[in-house]
Design a protein around this motif. Structure first.
Motif, PDB file in Angstrom:
ATOM      1  N   ASN A 156       0.813  -1.218   0.000  1.00 51.46           N
ATOM      2  CA  ASN A 156       0.000   0.000   0.000  1.00 51.46           C
ATOM      3  C   ASN A 156       0.846   1.268   0.000  1.00 51.46           C
ATOM      4  OD1 ASN A 156      -2.333  -1.547   0.094  1.00 51.46           O
ATOM      5  ND2 ASN A 156      -2.566  -1.384   2.323  1.00 51.46           N
ATOM      6  N   GLY A 157       2.164   1.118   0.049  1.00 51.49           N
ATOM      7  CA  GLY A 157       3.038   2.279   0.077  1.00 51.49           C
ATOM      8  C   GLY A 157       3.292   2.836   1.460  1.00 51.49           C
ATOM      9  N   ALA A 158       2.912   2.096   2.510  1.00 55.87           N
ATOM     10  CA  ALA A 158       3.106   2.553   3.889  1.00 55.87           C
ATOM     11  C   ALA A 158       4.443   2.042   4.429  1.00 55.87           C
ATOM     12  CB  ALA A 158       1.971   2.062   4.785  1.00 55.87           C
ATOM     13  N   VAL A 159       5.014   2.772   5.376  1.00 57.55           N
ATOM     14  CA  VAL A 159       6.315   2.390   5.940  1.00 57.55           C
ATOM     15  C   VAL A 159       6.155   1.479   7.154  1.00 57.55           C
ATOM     16  CG1 VAL A 159       7.418   4.486   5.117  1.00 57.55           C
ATOM     17  CG2 VAL A 159       6.397   4.461   7.398  1.00 57.55           C
ATOM     18  N   ARG A 160       4.923   1.325   7.624  1.00 60.28           N
ATOM     19  CA  ARG A 160       4.668   0.452   8.769  1.00 60.28           C
ATOM     20  C   ARG A 160       3.267  -0.124   8.636  1.00 60.28           C
ATOM     21  NH1 ARG A 160       3.231   4.425  13.947  1.00 60.28           N
ATOM     22  NH2 ARG A 160       1.298   5.261  13.031  1.00 60.28           N
ATOM     23  N   ALA A 161       3.013  -1.172   9.403  1.00 59.22           N
ATOM     24  CA  ALA A 161       1.673  -1.746   9.499  1.00 59.22           C
ATOM     25  C   ALA A 161       1.157  -1.515  10.914  1.00 59.22           C
ATOM     26  CB  ALA A 161       1.694  -3.237   9.185  1.00 59.22           C
ATOM     27  N   VAL A 162      -0.015  -0.922  11.022  1.00 57.96           N
ATOM     28  CA  VAL A 162      -0.695  -0.763  12.305  1.00 57.96           C
ATOM     29  C   VAL A 162      -1.821  -1.792  12.315  1.00 57.96           C
ATOM     30  CG1 VAL A 162      -1.956   0.778  13.838  1.00 57.96           C
ATOM     31  CG2 VAL A 162      -0.104   1.676  12.382  1.00 57.96           C
ATOM     32  N   VAL A 163      -1.621  -2.849  13.086  1.00 53.86           N
ATOM     33  CA  VAL A 163      -2.491  -4.018  13.010  1.00 53.86           C
ATOM     34  C   VAL A 163      -3.419  -4.062  14.225  1.00 53.86           C
ATOM     35  CG1 VAL A 163      -2.560  -6.499  12.630  1.00 53.86           C
ATOM     36  CG2 VAL A 163      -0.558  -5.198  11.898  1.00 53.86           C
ATOM     37  N   HIS A 164      -4.689  -4.316  13.972  1.00 56.26           N
ATOM     38  CA  HIS A 164      -5.676  -4.433  15.044  1.00 56.26           C
ATOM     39  C   HIS A 164      -6.259  -5.836  15.075  1.00 56.26           C
ATOM     40  CE1 HIS A 164      -6.666   0.110  15.776  1.00 56.26           C
ATOM     41  NE2 HIS A 164      -5.402  -0.205  15.978  1.00 56.26           N
ATOM     42  N   LEU A 165      -6.452  -6.327  16.290  1.00 60.84           N
ATOM     43  CA  LEU A 165      -6.997  -7.652  16.546  1.00 60.84           C
ATOM     44  C   LEU A 165      -8.014  -7.532  17.676  1.00 60.84           C
ATOM     45  CD1 LEU A 165      -7.011 -10.816  16.639  1.00 60.84           C
ATOM     46  CD2 LEU A 165      -4.971 -10.661  18.089  1.00 60.84           C
ATOM     47  N   HIS A 166      -9.230  -8.010  17.454  1.00 56.64           N
ATOM     48  CA  HIS A 166     -10.263  -7.990  18.498  1.00 56.64           C
ATOM     49  C   HIS A 166     -10.296  -9.345  19.197  1.00 56.64           C
ATOM     50  CE1 HIS A 166     -11.765  -4.134  17.162  1.00 56.64           C
ATOM     51  NE2 HIS A 166     -11.868  -4.602  15.930  1.00 56.64           N
ATOM     52  N   LEU A 167     -10.200  -9.308  20.524  1.00 58.74           N
ATOM     53  CA  LEU A 167     -10.219 -10.526  21.326  1.00 58.74           C
ATOM     54  C   LEU A 167     -11.136 -10.359  22.515  1.00 58.74           C
ATOM     55  CD1 LEU A 167      -6.438 -11.526  21.652  1.00 58.74           C
ATOM     56  CD2 LEU A 167      -8.167 -12.643  20.217  1.00 58.74           C
ATOM     57  N   ASN A 168     -11.800 -11.431  22.887  1.00 60.94           N
ATOM     58  CA  ASN A 168     -12.523 -11.451  24.153  1.00 60.94           C
ATOM     59  C   ASN A 168     -11.590 -10.990  25.273  1.00 60.94           C
ATOM     60  OD1 ASN A 168     -13.434 -12.912  26.773  1.00 60.94           O
ATOM     61  ND2 ASN A 168     -15.197 -13.121  25.412  1.00 60.94           N
ATOM     62  N   ALA A 169     -12.123 -10.297  26.272  1.00 61.65           N
ATOM     63  CA  ALA A 169     -11.285  -9.786  27.360  1.00 61.65           C
ATOM     64  C   ALA A 169     -10.622 -10.908  28.155  1.00 61.65           C
ATOM     65  CB  ALA A 169     -12.124  -8.904  28.284  1.00 61.65           C
ATOM     66  N   ALA A 170     -11.190 -12.109  28.094  1.00 61.38           N
ATOM     67  CA  ALA A 170     -10.553 -13.292  28.688  1.00 61.38           C
ATOM     68  C   ALA A 170     -10.427 -14.344  27.597  1.00 61.38           C
ATOM     69  CB  ALA A 170     -11.377 -13.817  29.856  1.00 61.38           C
ATOM     70  N   PRO A 171      -9.472 -14.155  26.684  1.00 61.34           N
ATOM     71  CA  PRO A 171      -9.434 -14.989  25.471  1.00 61.34           C
ATOM     72  C   PRO A 171      -8.739 -16.321  25.661  1.00 61.34           C
ATOM     73  CG  PRO A 171      -7.656 -13.406  25.388  1.00 61.34           C
ATOM     74  CD  PRO A 171      -8.417 -13.126  26.666  1.00 61.34           C
ATOM     75  N   THR A 172      -8.971 -17.196  24.687  1.00 59.25           N
ATOM     76  CA  THR A 172      -8.250 -18.470  24.696  1.00 59.25           C
ATOM     77  C   THR A 172      -6.790 -18.271  24.304  1.00 59.25           C
ATOM     78  OG1 THR A 172      -9.003 -18.878  22.427  1.00 59.25           O
ATOM     79  CG2 THR A 172     -10.293 -19.857  24.220  1.00 59.25           C
ATOM     80  N   LEU A 173      -6.493 -17.214  23.567  1.00 64.68           N
ATOM     81  CA  LEU A 173      -5.100 -16.897  23.235  1.00 64.68           C
ATOM     82  C   LEU A 173      -4.398 -16.351  24.479  1.00 64.68           C
ATOM     83  CD1 LEU A 173      -2.789 -16.447  21.192  1.00 64.68           C
ATOM     84  CD2 LEU A 173      -3.808 -14.229  20.650  1.00 64.68           C
ATOM     85  N   ASP A 174      -3.225 -16.862  24.763  1.00 66.50           N
ATOM     86  CA  ASP A 174      -2.438 -16.393  25.909  1.00 66.50           C
ATOM     87  C   ASP A 174      -1.958 -14.969  25.620  1.00 66.50           C
ATOM     88  OD1 ASP A 174      -0.677 -15.889  27.959  1.00 66.50           O
ATOM     89  OD2 ASP A 174       0.495 -17.723  27.700  1.00 66.50           O
ATOM     90  N   THR A 175      -2.516 -13.983  26.325  1.00 64.04           N
ATOM     91  CA  THR A 175      -2.182 -12.596  26.025  1.00 64.04           C
ATOM     92  C   THR A 175      -0.750 -12.236  26.397  1.00 64.04           C
ATOM     93  OG1 THR A 175      -3.148 -11.897  28.139  1.00 64.04           O
ATOM     94  CG2 THR A 175      -4.566 -11.815  26.190  1.00 64.04           C
ATOM     95  N   ALA A 176      -0.115 -13.045  27.239  1.00 63.38           N
ATOM     96  CA  ALA A 176       1.306 -12.807  27.525  1.00 63.38           C
ATOM     97  C   ALA A 176       2.134 -12.975  26.253  1.00 63.38           C
ATOM     98  CB  ALA A 176       1.793 -13.756  28.610  1.00 63.38           C
ATOM     99  N   LEU A 177       1.711 -13.876  25.398  1.00 60.58           N
ATOM    100  CA  LEU A 177       2.405 -14.062  24.123  1.00 60.58           C
ATOM    101  C   LEU A 177       2.269 -12.821  23.252  1.00 60.58           C
ATOM    102  CD1 LEU A 177       1.258 -17.724  23.306  1.00 60.58           C
ATOM    103  CD2 LEU A 177       3.365 -16.985  24.444  1.00 60.58           C
ATOM    104  N   LEU A 178       1.081 -12.211  23.286  1.00 58.21           N
ATOM    105  CA  LEU A 178       0.878 -10.978  22.530  1.00 58.21           C
ATOM    106  C   LEU A 178       1.772  -9.864  23.064  1.00 58.21           C
ATOM    107  CD1 LEU A 178      -3.000 -10.804  22.019  1.00 58.21           C
ATOM    108  CD2 LEU A 178      -1.276 -11.074  20.242  1.00 58.21           C
ATOM    109  N   ARG A 179       1.764  -9.689  24.372  1.00 60.91           N
ATOM    110  CA  ARG A 179       2.558  -8.604  24.964  1.00 60.91           C
ATOM    111  C   ARG A 179       4.048  -8.809  24.680  1.00 60.91           C
ATOM    112  NH1 ARG A 179      -0.701  -5.363  27.830  1.00 60.91           N
ATOM    113  NH2 ARG A 179      -2.626  -6.225  28.698  1.00 60.91           N
TER     114      ARG A 179
END
Length: 308
Positions: A109-132
């Motif tokens: 797209n010609g951008a120098v960075r990607a600003v990525v958004h992900l919606h997750l339940n506040a208590a998700p099955t994904l380990d949020t420590a991995l995200l952080r």
């Protein structure tokens, strides 16, 4: 055992729906994902399934699903990521692949960075420590609210003097709802301007019952507000969006539209209606919904990563 990763296809929609309902059971206590919703996501016009979707299998069992799309044409990229609680390693593999693709998409797209958004339940099955650990952080919280319905108590409201309410019955009405949507939400967090045809896909127009879309107006302002609802979710009736132009706020249009939707769903025999709201919404929407007896069902966080 190594995980098998491959792109998704439309034919995978039933398996993906099953996975998401397994995750729903963990996160909110009951399955609430419908097949047609997954199919609509897989048909997203800004998604190339070969490059922008991921399935991870442990043997024959689907354990991770990911989808990426780009509505901004710039640096903003959105992803969905779902993983079973005991398959975090597979979840990380898919997340890493999605980050790589997001960087690539932004560069295209010609951008120098990607600003990525992900919606997750506040208590998700994904380990949020991995995200952080990967540099992600929460930038917004949304609440999914619900309200019980009663056929006797939820009756169609009578518009006050100088206020009009009509169903969305014609193509011109649909185009007017699009205009109102773009104007009413222009200052909202994460809003992406959409052309009419793009917006029709966003709202799954082909599967939408347009009799559950209403336009509200006043003598002074003309058409000034709208509500879009859906009756194709098994779990509950759903209010997809409600908006009022800035200059017409404070006239009770949003409350009128809400009560109209409540009455319509109650008349159809629905016992519950739900919607989602940004808890930081500056228009007073959370208070409006609280005054109309809508209560918290569950919370969703928007996670953000800035990737270069």
């Amino acid at each position: 055992m190594p995980y098998l990763l491959r792109p998704a296809a439309l034919a995978d929609a039933p398996a993906v729906t099953g996975l998401l309902n397994e995750i729903d059971l963990v996160e909110i206590g009951r399955p609430e994902t419908d097949l047609h919703t997954v199919e609509a996501d897989l048909k997203h016009p800004e998604t190339d399934l070969e490059r922008d979707s991921w399935l991870a299998f442990d043997g024959d069992r689907l354990v991770v699903y990911g989808l990426l799309w780009d509505e901004s044409g710039g640096e903003r990229v959105d992803i969905d990521h779902y993983v079973l609680p005991d398959r975090q390693e597979a979840g990380q593999l898919v997340l890493a692949a999605m980050e790589t693709r997001a960087r690539e998409k932004a560069r295209e797209n010609g951008a120098v960075r990607a600003v990525v958004h992900l919606h997750l339940n506040a208590a998700p099955t994904l380990d949020t420590a991995l995200l952080r650990d990967r540099g992600w952080s929460v930038v917004r919280r949304y609440h999914v609210l619900r309200r019980p319905l009663d056929r006797a108590g939820d009756r169609p409201p009578a518009p006050p003097a100088g206020v009009r309410l009509r169903s969305c019955a014609t193509e011109a009405d649909r185009a007017r709802v699009h205009e109102l949507y773009q104007s009413a939400f222009a200052e909202h967090f994460d809003f992406q301007p959409r052309g009419y045809e793009q917006w029709l896909h966003d709202v799954d127009a082909a599967g939408l019952d347009w009799s559950l879309v209403w336009i509200a107006g006043t003598d002074e302002s003309g058409d000034a507000g709208f509500l879009m609802a859906r009756d194709d979710r098994e779990a509950m009736g759903w209010i997809r969006s409600i908006g009022v132009l800035r200059e017409a706020r404070g006239r009770g249009l949003a409350g009128l539209l809400l009560r109209q939707a409540f009455a319509a769903f109650a008349a159809r025999g629905r016992d519950t209606v739900g919607l989602g709201v940004d808890t930081s919404n500056a228009t007073g929407a959370p208070g409006l919904y609280a005054r109309h007896a809508m209560v918290l069902h569950y919370a969703v966080d928007t996670w953000e990563a800035v990737l270069r």
